[in-house]
Design an enzyme around this catalytic site. Structure first.
Site, PDB file in Angstrom:
ATOM      1  CB  SER A 177      -0.894   0.009   1.254  1.00 31.40           C
ATOM      2  OG  SER A 177      -1.545   1.255   1.412  1.00 31.40           O
ATOM      3  CE1 TYR A 186      -4.890  -1.663   5.072  1.00 36.97           C
ATOM      4  CE2 TYR A 186      -3.742   0.351   4.446  1.00 36.97           C
ATOM      5  CZ  TYR A 186      -4.362  -0.826   4.094  1.00 36.97           C
ATOM      6  OH  TYR A 186      -4.452  -1.194   2.767  1.00 36.97           O
TER       7      TYR A 186
END
Length: 259
Positions: free
Chosen positions: A166, A179
């Site tokens: 990501s 996250y």
């Protein structure tokens, strides 16, 4: 294998990639989070090019919908594995590995696509419960699954494992603590595995999908216009490329799906 560490050195290969018809024929590929979003689209793409896809997800109705679509299109019949990564144990993955070997004889690839964002908020407000939930799905389950499925991967002539990175696993962002940190750790796990298995038939890479039109993104960016980000169908090139034999020497790399 050639260990490629820099994204820039990989782009010309992927940009010049043109898949052959049925390039994944007879391959057995497992996709997590296959019921929706990027996982669903990857499962369809892999099936389109001839693979038998094992659809793994927590919502049976969504998996059945993808199954029906694949069969309707005349692609190889997939398999369904209903499993909630939040509660899965090492034994679940070990049993799954034994079943895959028993039914298919090997596993040619894994796409670790399933992710969980958890609570978005200040670092000092992160609860232990939320931290554990995010790491269970984004890291611990991938560790246990990869470890349990390595025997099946080693039985393949050439196997590919893809982890999902990501933008937030490249540079940390305020309020996205669990996250972000889980994605940094995912990158590290991929690099460790790529280095350990450099001279083997199993390769490990990451894909950073970038901003994509998914339900998960819509939940966290409610003011964003859907048409301002690409749908999953438009970022499938690296997902197909890394499962293709044309990428059989590529390991230890992170590909950006929106180059």
């Amino acid at each position: 294998m050639i260990l490629l560490a820099q994204l820039d050195s990989q782009l010309p290969t992927m940009l010049n990639y043109f898949p052959k018809e049925h390039t994944l024929k007879e391959k057995i590929l497992l996709v997590t989070g296959a019921g929706d979003g990027i996982g669903r689209q990857a499962a369809l793409k892999y099936s389109e090019y001839g693979a038998t896809v094992i659809l793994l997800g927590k919502t049976v109705s969504k998996l059945e919908s993808v199954y029906d679509e694949i069969v309707k299109l005349g692609y190889p019949e997939p398999a369904i594995v209903p499993l909630d990564l939040k509660g899965a144990t090492a034994k679940h993955y070990q049993d799954m590995g034994n079943t895959i070997i028993g039914q298919f004889g090997r596993l040619d690839g894994i796409l670790h696509n399933a992710s969980f964002t958890g609570h978005i908020g200040p670092f000092e407000q992160i609860t232990e419960e939320d931290w554990q939930a995010v790491f269970q799905v984004n890291l611990h389950s991938q560790f246990l699954m990869t470890q349990a499925l390595l025997p099946a991967l080693k039985l393949a002539k050439s196997a590919s494992v893809i982890f999902t990175s990501s933008d937030l696993g490249i540079k940390g962002k305020a309020f996205w603590g669990p996250y972000c940190i889980s994605k940094f750790a995912t990158q590290g796990m991929m690099e460790v595995l790529a280095d350990e298995y450099e001279n083997s038939t199993v390769r490990f890479n990451c894909i950073n999908p970038g901003p994509c039109r998914t339900k998960m993104r819509a939940q966290h960016f409610p003011g964003e216009k859907p048409e301002s980000v690409k749908p999953p169908a438009e970022i499938m090139t690296p997902y197909l490329y890394l499962m293709d034999e044309q990428a059989s020497t590529q390991t230890g790399s992170t590909l950006n799906a929106q180059y």
